[in-house]
Design a protein around this motif. Structure first.
Motif, short mmCIF file in Angstrom:
data_model
loop_
_atom_site.label_atom_id
_atom_site.label_comp_id
_atom_site.label_asym_id
_atom_site.label_seq_id
_atom_site.Cartn_x
_atom_site.Cartn_y
_atom_site.Cartn_z
N ALA A 148 0.83 -1.20 0.00
CA ALA A 148 0.00 0.00 0.00
C ALA A 148 0.86 1.25 0.00
O ALA A 148 0.67 2.16 -0.82
N GLU A 150 2.69 1.50 -3.30
CA GLU A 150 1.84 1.97 -4.41
C GLU A 150 1.65 3.48 -4.36
O GLU A 150 1.68 4.15 -5.39
N THR A 184 -0.80 -7.25 -10.00
CA THR A 184 -1.84 -6.70 -9.14
C THR A 184 -1.95 -5.18 -9.23
O THR A 184 -3.00 -4.62 -8.90
N ASP A 222 -4.28 -10.90 -1.64
CA ASP A 222 -3.71 -11.14 -2.95
C ASP A 222 -2.78 -12.36 -2.96
O ASP A 222 -1.89 -12.49 -2.11
N GLU A 232 -6.98 -6.16 0.53
CA GLU A 232 -6.09 -5.00 0.63
C GLU A 232 -6.71 -3.73 0.08
O GLU A 232 -6.51 -2.64 0.62
N ARG A 233 -7.47 -3.85 -1.01
CA ARG A 233 -8.10 -2.68 -1.62
C ARG A 233 -9.11 -2.03 -0.70
O ARG A 233 -9.48 -0.87 -0.88
N THR A 234 -9.57 -2.79 0.27
CA THR A 234 -10.60 -2.31 1.19
C THR A 234 -10.02 -1.85 2.52
O THR A 234 -10.44 -0.84 3.07
N SER A 270 -6.69 3.12 -4.41
CA SER A 270 -7.67 2.10 -4.81
C SER A 270 -8.87 2.03 -3.87
O SER A 270 -9.89 1.42 -4.21
N ASN A 271 -8.80 2.65 -2.68
CA ASN A 271 -9.97 2.68 -1.80
C ASN A 271 -11.15 3.35 -2.50
O ASN A 271 -12.29 2.91 -2.36
N ASP A 299 -11.68 3.43 -5.73
CA ASP A 299 -12.16 2.49 -6.74
C ASP A 299 -13.07 1.44 -6.12
O ASP A 299 -14.06 1.02 -6.71
N THR A 300 -12.71 1.01 -4.91
CA THR A 300 -13.51 0.00 -4.22
C THR A 300 -14.87 0.56 -3.82
O THR A 300 -15.89 -0.13 -3.92
#
Length: 361
Positions: free
Chosen positions: A73, A76, A98, A291, A332-334, A340-341, A343-344
């Motif tokens: 995280a 990224e 990913t 992931d 992880e995205r959540t 990406s949070n 996007d989620t």
């Protein structure tokens, strides 16, 4: 939308001759002429300082040159800020494929100092001048294990800062209901790395996306919001783990127009029983798997999580299970702070409120 009240600490931006004060987030930040800090700028925008979960300040007189990140995280975020060339190592590395496009290619070149938490000796001997800690007080992620002390970090010449939205969340006074703390993290890393302009661009994009979702679902009455269970499959199936209201995942679920069935639970994560989950009888279940490093492996894990719920006598009668209301969205995205949070939030809202989201576009 972007409330700064989560931790109630003021954010200070100090210019040479002007002092401007804004509302506070979870850790304090100050910088010289932060607003004009350019991507990759030398010492423009410095000195800058941030404070940890307890308020201890760390000051930077220039951007760090050798950064180690605790997980994918933080890595990224740095890659998106254009500071990826400063990263010399990471823990919990992202699986191949990913991250999108060029970010994935860059991420795969970063040396892996630990497949999970970086060993204390390896971290202290890495040659880093900055360590970005994503975990700290996060109980379910294991914290940092045998973490270096402040004295050991100082002796090794390593500054130690946090992603406050995850690392400090369990000790927060209030629940996380929006992504303001995540956006603050991005802005602060932009300040520290001299990429403040790019950080503001990323935050603006996130804010626009989440605001569109809120506009689409904001009129749904609270008692009509679908109930939502975050099934942390990798935390174990014998005893489920509740995602509580201090966790950034609670903000993601809330912003998407759903009601976290364990939203009254304080802290970040808490072990519960399947009886507790069944009594909530959620409308939707997120099959949150961590992931695995490839789409095929991730799909297999999603299948396993869904099969467990369908075949387990205790859970197969729940509304979401009987209706097949599953969302296959990575953990992880959540639960870990990042771009990406947003996007989620959009993905969850599109599934739960397709009519409203479509009409708002």
């Amino acid at each position: 939308m972007r409330s700064r009240a989560m931790y109630g600490v003021a954010v200070l931006v100090a210019a040479v001759s002007v002092l401007a004060t804004g509302c506070g987030g979870n850790w304090e930040e100050s910088g010289s002429d932060q607003g004009r800090a350019a991507d990759g700028a030398g010492t423009e925008g410095f000195p800058a300082s941030v404070a940890d979960c307890e308020g201890k300040r760390t000051t930077f007189t220039r951007p760090p040159e050798k950064i180690v990140t605790s997980n994918a995280a933080a890595l990224e975020i740095l890659l998106r800020l254009g500071a990826g060339d400063k990263v010399i190592g990471t823990g919990f590395p992202p699986g191949k494929g990913t991250l999108p496009g060029r970010l994935d290619a860059q991420a795969q070149k970063v040396p892996v100092l630990g497949k999970k938490i970086i060993a204390k000796e390896k971290l202290l001997g890495s040659g880093a001048d900055l360590y970005i800690d994503t975990f700290a007080h996060m109980g379910n992620m294991g914290g940092m294990g045998d973490a270096p002390t402040d004295k050991e970090f100082t002796a090794a010449g390593i500054k130690h800062i946090y992603l406050g939205s995850t690392a400090c969340a369990p000790t927060a006074d209030e629940p996380q209901k929006d992504l303001s703390a995540v956006m603050q993290d991005i802005e602060r890393l932009g300040t520290v790395t001299g990429t403040a302009d790019r950080a503001r661009t990323l935050v603006k994009s996130m804010d626009k996306k989440v605001s569109a979702v809120r506009k689409a679902v904001g009129d749904v009455p609270a008692d009509k919001l679908p109930s939502y269970f975050f099934f942390d499959y990798d935390a174990g199936t014998k005893q489920p783990m509740a995602l509580c209201n201090r966790q950034v995942g609670n903000a993601v679920i809330t912003q998407a127009g759903a009601r976290n069935v364990f939203g009254s639970c304080e802290g970040d994560f808490k072990p519960v029983s399947w009886e507790d989950v069944v009594s909530k009888n959620p409308d939707w279940i997120q099959l949150a798997v961590r992931d695995r490093g490839s789409k095929a492996a991730n799909d297999k894990a999603f299948d396993e999580a869904e099969t467990f719920l369908k075949e387990n006598a205790a859970t197969q009668g729940m509304k979401a299970v009987k209706d097949g209301n599953f969302l296959r969205i990575g953990s992880e995205r959540t639960t870990i702070a990042g771009v990406s949070n947003a996007d989620t939030v959009e993905e969850i809202a599109t599934v739960l409120h397709p009519g409203q989201v479509k009409a708002a576009r």
